[in-house]
Motif scaffolding. Structure first.
Motif, short mmCIF file in Angstrom:
data_model
loop_
_atom_site.label_atom_id
_atom_site.label_comp_id
_atom_site.label_asym_id
_atom_site.label_seq_id
_atom_site.Cartn_x
_atom_site.Cartn_y
_atom_site.Cartn_z
N UNK A 313 24.25 -12.18 9.99
CA UNK A 313 23.63 -11.14 10.81
C UNK A 313 23.44 -9.84 10.01
N UNK A 314 24.47 -9.48 9.24
CA UNK A 314 24.35 -8.27 8.40
C UNK A 314 23.21 -8.44 7.40
N UNK A 315 23.15 -9.61 6.80
CA UNK A 315 22.09 -9.87 5.82
C UNK A 315 20.72 -9.79 6.48
N UNK A 316 20.58 -10.37 7.69
CA UNK A 316 19.31 -10.32 8.39
C UNK A 316 18.88 -8.88 8.71
N UNK A 317 19.84 -8.05 9.08
CA UNK A 317 19.51 -6.65 9.40
C UNK A 317 18.96 -5.93 8.18
N UNK A 318 19.65 -6.10 7.05
CA UNK A 318 19.19 -5.44 5.82
C UNK A 318 17.85 -6.00 5.38
N UNK A 319 17.72 -7.34 5.40
CA UNK A 319 16.45 -7.96 5.04
C UNK A 319 15.33 -7.48 5.95
N UNK A 320 15.60 -7.43 7.23
CA UNK A 320 14.58 -7.04 8.19
C UNK A 320 14.05 -5.65 7.91
N UNK A 321 14.95 -4.74 7.57
CA UNK A 321 14.54 -3.38 7.24
C UNK A 321 13.62 -3.36 6.02
N UNK A 322 13.96 -4.18 5.02
CA UNK A 322 13.14 -4.25 3.80
C UNK A 322 11.78 -4.85 4.09
N UNK A 323 11.77 -6.01 4.78
CA UNK A 323 10.51 -6.70 5.03
C UNK A 323 9.60 -5.91 5.96
N UNK A 324 10.17 -5.30 6.98
CA UNK A 324 9.33 -4.57 7.95
C UNK A 324 8.69 -3.34 7.31
N UNK A 325 9.50 -2.55 6.62
CA UNK A 325 8.96 -1.33 6.02
C UNK A 325 8.00 -1.63 4.86
N UNK A 326 8.29 -2.68 4.11
CA UNK A 326 7.37 -3.08 3.05
C UNK A 326 6.08 -3.64 3.65
N UNK A 327 6.22 -4.41 4.71
CA UNK A 327 5.05 -4.97 5.38
C UNK A 327 4.14 -3.90 5.96
N UNK A 328 4.74 -2.81 6.44
CA UNK A 328 3.93 -1.71 6.98
C UNK A 328 3.05 -1.10 5.91
N UNK A 329 3.55 -1.02 4.68
CA UNK A 329 2.76 -0.44 3.59
C UNK A 329 1.48 -1.21 3.35
N UNK A 330 1.57 -2.53 3.50
CA UNK A 330 0.47 -3.39 3.06
C UNK A 330 -0.18 -4.17 4.21
N UNK A 331 0.11 -3.78 5.45
CA UNK A 331 -0.53 -4.44 6.58
C UNK A 331 -0.12 -5.87 6.77
N UNK A 332 1.16 -6.18 6.52
CA UNK A 332 1.67 -7.55 6.64
C UNK A 332 2.81 -7.66 7.66
N UNK A 333 2.82 -6.79 8.66
CA UNK A 333 3.96 -6.77 9.58
C UNK A 333 4.05 -8.01 10.45
#
Length: 366
Positions: A313-333
């Protein structure tokens, strides 16, 4: 089971450190491009049997809102109407320049040879590379990429994504893998360890190209005109990043899983030629991903299953923050919501690709 849990926790911590290291990129803010940035740029497109894609996408390159640029289009020994299409554009627009490459015994079907001829044809010192099937996200793509050049920065890494052509799982997997790869090479560049770029959206100066003696050090490797050149030439001092949403290109993704896997096999085979420190860091990251999931499933059948779930769960939270914010930059949310499944599937696909490459070499795109 205690030793297995300790190993699981240690591996999870190493893997988590990578994701925490990705935070700097994920939460960074793109620089605002100044209107005064108008460097003389040559866009270089290497096309092999790309007549239809050139008809569709070359007009979007030519309509860029930039005061000083030309487009060198290389016909790389095509068997279709590619040359004729390029010449039609040349007749209508003087900014289009043609390089017609014919196969020869020494450089048979070698894209690096074709690109070298295109680079020699360029009149401008700033070179921006893309593919024939790529579409700029805006008419400010050229300006946003070229504005990252400075007296010190001779290489610019951009994001080359893929079209959302349908709602298929394959399309989401391809775009997730592309985003995941971008998170890594942008983050490594932020750490002062740039190791690759993508030819769909990459820029460097002609001076840097000639300083590195072109592709000479890896001319024997059929692929890798983009990432091997960056791996050879890029440093913390000479590499810049273009993170603007207006500096993105998107291209046509593979239509079936088999074609995409064959493409990834070629990319993985090229990675074996990276510098040792890059291979070590990338290998450690993948190994900790793989072992994390293997040990997690083992621990689910033990008395440590609750602790294993907590660490996941901790890993998913950290990963989620990375993937979501990175996805916002490039329109991949949209791929964010499937990241636990896509990551797990991608890990096993990559393992299969590694094993397949040990058994037989991948076929070349040419």
């Amino acid at each position: 089971m205690l030793p297995i849990f300790i190993a699981f926790a240690a591996i999870g911590l190493i893997n988590l450190c990578y994701y925490l290291g990705f935070f700097r990129f994920a939460f960074s803010t793109p620089e605002v491009t100044s209107e005064k940035d108008s460097l003389p740029v040559t866009v270089i497109i290497c096309a092999k049997n790309e007549a239809e894609n050139l008809r569709n996408f070359l007009p979007l390159i030519l309509s860029q809102d930039h005061p000083d640029f030309e487009v060198v289009v290389i016909n790389d020994a095509s068997g279709d109407e590619t040359l004729e299409v390029i010449e039609e554009f040349q007749q209508k627009d003087a900014r289009v320049r043609v390089v017609n490459v014919k196969n020869n015994e020494a450089f048979w079907a070698n894209k690096k040879y074709a690109l070298t001829l295109g680079i020699k044809k360029a009149k401008n010192p700033y070179l921006l590379f893309t593919d024939a099937d790529c579409r700029p996200e805006s008419d400010r793509w050229l300006t946003n990429m070229s504005s990252q050049f400075t007296a010190q920065k001779s290489i610019v890494l951009g994001y080359g994504g893929y079209f959302v052509e349908n709602r298929s799982l394959l399309n989401k997997l391809i775009r997730f893998e592309t985003l995941f790869t971008a998170i890594q090479y942008f983050s490594y560049a932020n750490w002062g360890l740039p190791y690759m770029g993508v030819g769909r959206n990459l820029a460097y100066t002609s001076d840097e190209f000639y300083k590195q003696n072109g592709f000479a050090s890896h001319l024997h490797v059929r692929s890798g005109d983009d990432d091997l050149f960056v791996n050879q030439a890029a440093t913390s001092a000479n590499t810049a990043l273009c993170l603007s949403p207006q500096g993105i290109t998107r291209s046509i993704p593979k239509k079936d899983l088999r074609s995409w896997i064959e493409q990834k096999r070629r990319h993985v085979s090229v990675a074996g030629h990276y510098k040792k420190r890059h291979r070590f860091l990338l290998g450690l990251f993948y190994t900790t991903q793989l072992l994390f999931w293997i040990l997690f499933f083992v621990l689910m059948f033990s008395s440590f299953w609750q602790l294993a779930l907590a660490l996941l769960a901790v890993r998913f939270i950290v990963q989620g923050m990375v993937f979501y914010n990175s996805g916002k930059k490039f329109g991949e949310t949209d791929v964010f919501w499937l990241f636990p499944f896509l990551e797990l599937f991608l890990i096993w696909v990559q393992l299969g690709i590694f094993i397949a490459n040990l058994i037989a070499k991948p076929t070349h795109w040419k």
